[in-house]
Design a protein around this motif. Structure first.
Motif, PDB file in Angstrom:
ATOM      1  N   PRO A 288      -5.614   9.779   7.181  1.00 59.75           N
ATOM      2  CA  PRO A 288      -4.488   9.462   8.077  1.00 59.75           C
ATOM      3  C   PRO A 288      -4.913   8.574   9.250  1.00 59.75           C
ATOM      4  O   PRO A 288      -6.027   8.690   9.753  1.00 59.75           O
ATOM      5  CB  PRO A 288      -4.026  10.833   8.573  1.00 59.75           C
ATOM      6  CG  PRO A 288      -5.118  11.783   8.265  1.00 59.75           C
ATOM      7  CD  PRO A 288      -5.880  11.231   7.113  1.00 59.75           C
ATOM      8  N   CYS A 289      -4.006   7.702   9.668  1.00 61.58           N
ATOM      9  CA  CYS A 289      -4.294   6.806  10.789  1.00 61.58           C
ATOM     10  C   CYS A 289      -4.317   7.601  12.096  1.00 61.58           C
ATOM     11  O   CYS A 289      -3.917   8.774  12.144  1.00 61.58           O
ATOM     12  CB  CYS A 289      -3.244   5.700  10.863  1.00 61.58           C
ATOM     13  SG  CYS A 289      -1.681   6.250  11.588  1.00 61.58           S
TER      14      CYS A 289
ATOM     15  N   ASN B  91       5.504   6.330   3.074  1.00 58.35           N
ATOM     16  CA  ASN B  91       5.503   5.317   4.140  1.00 58.35           C
ATOM     17  C   ASN B  91       6.740   4.427   3.998  1.00 58.35           C
ATOM     18  O   ASN B  91       7.190   4.110   2.889  1.00 58.35           O
ATOM     19  CB  ASN B  91       4.206   4.495   4.167  1.00 58.35           C
ATOM     20  CG  ASN B  91       3.872   3.834   2.857  1.00 58.35           C
ATOM     21  OD1 ASN B  91       4.256   4.325   1.796  1.00 58.35           O
ATOM     22  ND2 ASN B  91       3.165   2.711   2.911  1.00 58.35           N
TER      23      ASN B  91
ATOM     24  N   TYR C  63       0.863  -1.193   0.000  1.00 56.33           N
ATOM     25  CA  TYR C  63       0.000   0.000   0.000  1.00 56.33           C
ATOM     26  C   TYR C  63       0.893   1.235   0.000  1.00 56.33           C
ATOM     27  O   TYR C  63       1.493   1.591   1.010  1.00 56.33           O
ATOM     28  CB  TYR C  63      -0.924  -0.028   1.230  1.00 56.33           C
ATOM     29  CG  TYR C  63      -1.983   1.047   1.211  1.00 56.33           C
ATOM     30  CD1 TYR C  63      -3.029   1.001   0.282  1.00 56.33           C
ATOM     31  CD2 TYR C  63      -1.962   2.104   2.119  1.00 56.33           C
ATOM     32  CE1 TYR C  63      -3.997   1.982   0.258  1.00 56.33           C
ATOM     33  CE2 TYR C  63      -2.933   3.091   2.106  1.00 56.33           C
ATOM     34  CZ  TYR C  63      -3.947   3.023   1.169  1.00 56.33           C
ATOM     35  OH  TYR C  63      -4.923   3.997   1.142  1.00 56.33           O
TER      36      TYR C  63
ATOM     37  N   CYS D 138       4.437   5.954   8.835  1.00 56.65           N
ATOM     38  CA  CYS D 138       3.504   6.403   7.791  1.00 56.65           C
ATOM     39  C   CYS D 138       4.075   7.607   7.036  1.00 56.65           C
ATOM     40  O   CYS D 138       4.949   8.324   7.544  1.00 56.65           O
ATOM     41  CB  CYS D 138       2.176   6.830   8.404  1.00 56.65           C
ATOM     42  SG  CYS D 138       1.250   5.504   9.157  1.00 56.65           S
ATOM     43  N   ALA D 139       3.505   7.851   5.855  1.00 56.39           N
ATOM     44  CA  ALA D 139       3.953   8.957   4.998  1.00 56.39           C
ATOM     45  C   ALA D 139       3.809  10.310   5.703  1.00 56.39           C
ATOM     46  O   ALA D 139       4.702  11.161   5.619  1.00 56.39           O
ATOM     47  CB  ALA D 139       3.133   8.954   3.715  1.00 56.39           C
ATOM     48  N   GLU D 140       2.690  10.489   6.400  1.00 52.75           N
ATOM     49  CA  GLU D 140       2.423  11.777   7.050  1.00 52.75           C
ATOM     50  C   GLU D 140       3.473  12.088   8.107  1.00 52.75           C
ATOM     51  O   GLU D 140       3.964  13.209   8.231  1.00 52.75           O
ATOM     52  CB  GLU D 140       1.050  11.776   7.729  1.00 52.75           C
ATOM     53  CG  GLU D 140      -0.122  11.547   6.805  1.00 52.75           C
ATOM     54  CD  GLU D 140      -0.444  10.066   6.602  1.00 52.75           C
ATOM     55  OE1 GLU D 140       0.494   9.253   6.527  1.00 52.75           O
ATOM     56  OE2 GLU D 140      -1.635   9.739   6.504  1.00 52.75           O
TER      57      GLU D 140
ATOM     58  N   GLU E 277       8.099   0.907   5.461  1.00 51.62           N
ATOM     59  CA  GLU E 277       7.736  -0.277   6.263  1.00 51.62           C
ATOM     60  C   GLU E 277       8.978  -0.981   6.800  1.00 51.62           C
ATOM     61  O   GLU E 277      10.117  -0.615   6.493  1.00 51.62           O
ATOM     62  CB  GLU E 277       6.881  -1.213   5.415  1.00 51.62           C
ATOM     63  CG  GLU E 277       5.581  -0.520   5.020  1.00 51.62           C
ATOM     64  CD  GLU E 277       4.568  -1.422   4.362  1.00 51.62           C
ATOM     65  OE1 GLU E 277       4.942  -2.520   3.875  1.00 51.62           O
ATOM     66  OE2 GLU E 277       3.386  -1.033   4.311  1.00 51.62           O
TER      67      GLU E 277
HETATM   68  N1  THU Z   1      -0.066   4.260   5.951  1.00 46.49           N
HETATM   69  C1  THU Z   1       0.356   5.537   5.785  1.00 46.49           C
HETATM   70  O1  THU Z   1       1.461   5.797   5.297  1.00 46.49           O
HETATM   71  N2  THU Z   1      -0.478   6.555   6.172  1.00 46.49           N
HETATM   72  C2  THU Z   1      -1.695   6.349   6.745  1.00 46.49           C
HETATM   73  O2  THU Z   1      -2.273   7.277   7.270  1.00 46.49           O
HETATM   74  C3  THU Z   1      -2.289   5.014   6.716  1.00 46.49           C
HETATM   75  C4  THU Z   1      -1.307   3.892   6.577  1.00 46.49           C
HETATM   76  C5  THU Z   1       0.843   3.186   5.520  1.00 46.49           C
HETATM   77  C6  THU Z   1       1.459   2.443   6.639  1.00 46.49           C
HETATM   78  C7  THU Z   1       1.735   1.115   6.010  1.00 46.49           C
HETATM   79  O3  THU Z   1       2.977   1.167   5.364  1.00 46.49           O
HETATM   80  C8  THU Z   1       0.668   0.943   4.960  1.00 46.49           C
HETATM   81  O4  THU Z   1       0.107   2.247   4.769  1.00 46.49           O
HETATM   82  C9  THU Z   1      -0.425  -0.035   5.329  1.00 46.49           C
HETATM   83  O5  THU Z   1      -0.933   0.224   6.595  1.00 46.49           O
END
Ligand code: THU
Length: 300
Positions: free
Chosen positions: A248-249, A206, A188, A217-219, A208
Motif C-alpha cells: 500500500p502507498c 482503484n 495498473y 486507491c483500492a485500499e 483513477e
Molecule cells: N494504487 C492502489 O490502488 N493501491 C496502492 O497502494 C498503490 C497504488 C493504484 C493507484 C493508481 O490507480 C495506480 O495504482 C497506479 O498508481
C-alpha cells in the motif's frame, strides 16, 4: 461484566492462547448479556484424559473434542441471560460466580483444525465459545436450538476478531475486486479486501481520474466503504495486483492506521506470489488517534 478462564494445562501450554480465549469468553458473555462477574475452569488436556472424564461423568467411553459441566441448570428455552440471578448461588468469597467446567482435548482440536482448513487458534476459540454457550444453557439437540447456538457462537467469534474467513479467501476476494479496477491512465489494476472484526469483508478497487490527483486507491475505497457503513474495526487486508507487488502507498498506510494500527497486510500478485506484513511494520512510529493525537483528544 467480566469473565475469567482459569486454565489447567495437562499438555504443554500454547503461547498466547489464554489471552485470546479470555477475549473470546468476554464476547460470549457480552452476547448473552451477562452482567455478573464469573469464572470458568478451563482444562486443556489429552485424548486419554478426556476419555476418562467422559466415561466417569457421562458414562460414554470415548474421547471427544470438548466437554462442558455447567454449575447452574438452564435450558435452551431460558438460557442464562434470562435467569442470571441463579448464578448468585455460585458466588465465591470475592463475589465471583462459578459458571462451570470446560475440558478441551488439544489433540482433537489440532485434528479438527486440519480437517476444517483453519488455524488451531480458530478451533480452540470455537470450542471455547461452544462450551461457554453450553454452560449458559444452550443445546443442539433440536434444529432450531442448534441454529441459535451457532449464531451466538458466530457473533462472539466475530466480535473477538476470530473470523471464519481464511487468508486464501480474503486474497480471492481482493482479486475479484481487482476486476472492477478503473485504471485507464496507469493500467495498473489493484483490488483490496478488508476484513472487519465482525467478520464482514469490504472490497474495493482503484478508481483513477483524468485529473490524476483525484485517484482513489483500492485500499481506501474498501476502507471508506466500511467506515461509511458504520464499521470501524478491522483485522486484515488483502491487496491484489496483476504482475508486481502492491504494497500500500503512504496515504493508504496513514488512512488504515487511523482505524486499525494492528492490521495484518497480505499482498498477492502474479501466479501465486504472496507476502505478509503488519501495518506497524509498514508505518513505524505512525501518527494517529492512539499516539500523536493524544493531547488534542484529551487522552493520557
Ligand atoms: N494504487 C492502489 O490502488 N493501491 C496502492 O497502494 C498503490 C497504488 C493504484 C493507484 C493508481 O490507480 C495506480 O495504482 C497506479 O498508481
Amino acid at each position: 461484566m467480566s469473565i475469567r478462564l482459569e486454565f489447567i494445562w495437562d499438555v504443554p501450554p500454547i503461547d498466547g492462547a489464554e489471552k485470546m480465549l479470555n477475549q473470546v469468553a468476554q464476547e460470549c458473555m457480552a452476547a448473552e448479556g451477562i452482567t455478573l462477574p464469573v469464572y470458568v475452569q478451563a482444562r486443556i488436556t489429552g485424548d486419554e484424559e478426556i476419555r476418562e472424564i467422559n466415561r466417569e461423568y457421562r458414562n460414554v467411553d470415548r474421547a471427544t473434542d470438548v466437554l462442558s459441566f455447567p454449575s447452574t441448570n438452564c435450558r435452551p428455552e431460558k438460557t442464562l441471560g434470562a435467569c442470571e440471578k441463579k448464578l448468585l448461588q455460585e458466588r465465591d468469597e470475592t463475589g465471583c460466580c462459578f459458571l462451570g467446567d470446560m475440558i478441551i482435548s488439544l489433540p482433537r482440536a489440532r485434528e479438527q483444525a486440519q480437517e476444517y482448513g483453519h488455524s488451531l487458534q480458530r478451533e480452540l476459540a470455537y470450542l471455547t465459545a461452544h462450551s461457554l454457550f453450553h454452560l449458559m444453557g444452550y443445546d443442539h439437540m433440536q434444529e432450531k436450538d442448534k441454529e441459535r447456538m451457532r449464531s451466538m457462537e458466530e457473533i462472539a467469534l466475530g466480535r473477538a476478531g476470530i473470523s471464519r474467513v481464511t487468508d486464501d479467501e480474503l486474497i480471492e476476494m481482493a482479486k475479484e475486486a481487482m476486476q472492477f479496477s478503473y485504471s485507464p491512465y496507469s493500467h495498473y489494476k489493484v483490488g483490496a479486501a478488508l476484513l472487519a472484526k465482525n467478520g464482514q469483508v469490504f472490497k474495493g478497487c482503484n478508481i483513477e481520474n483524468a485529473s490524476y490527483g483525484a485517484t482513489n486507491c483500492a485500499e481506501r475505497t474498501a476502507l471508506f466503504k466500511a467506515v461509511s457503513e458504520g464499521v470501524r474495526e478491522f483485522t486484515a487486508i488483502a491487496i491484489a495486483a496483476e504482475k508486481s507487488v502492491p504494497w500500500p502507498c503512504g496515504i493508504c498506510r496513514q488512512a488504515l492506521n487511523e482505524f486499525a494500527p494492528e492490521l495484518r497486510v497480505i499482498v498477492a500478485w502474479g501466479e501465486n506470489s504472496r507476502e505478509e506484513s503488519t501495518l506497524q511494520q509498514l508505518l513505524p512510529h505512525g501518527f494517529g488517534p492512539a499516539t500523536g493525537m493524544l493531547d488534542i483528544l484529551g487522552k493520557e
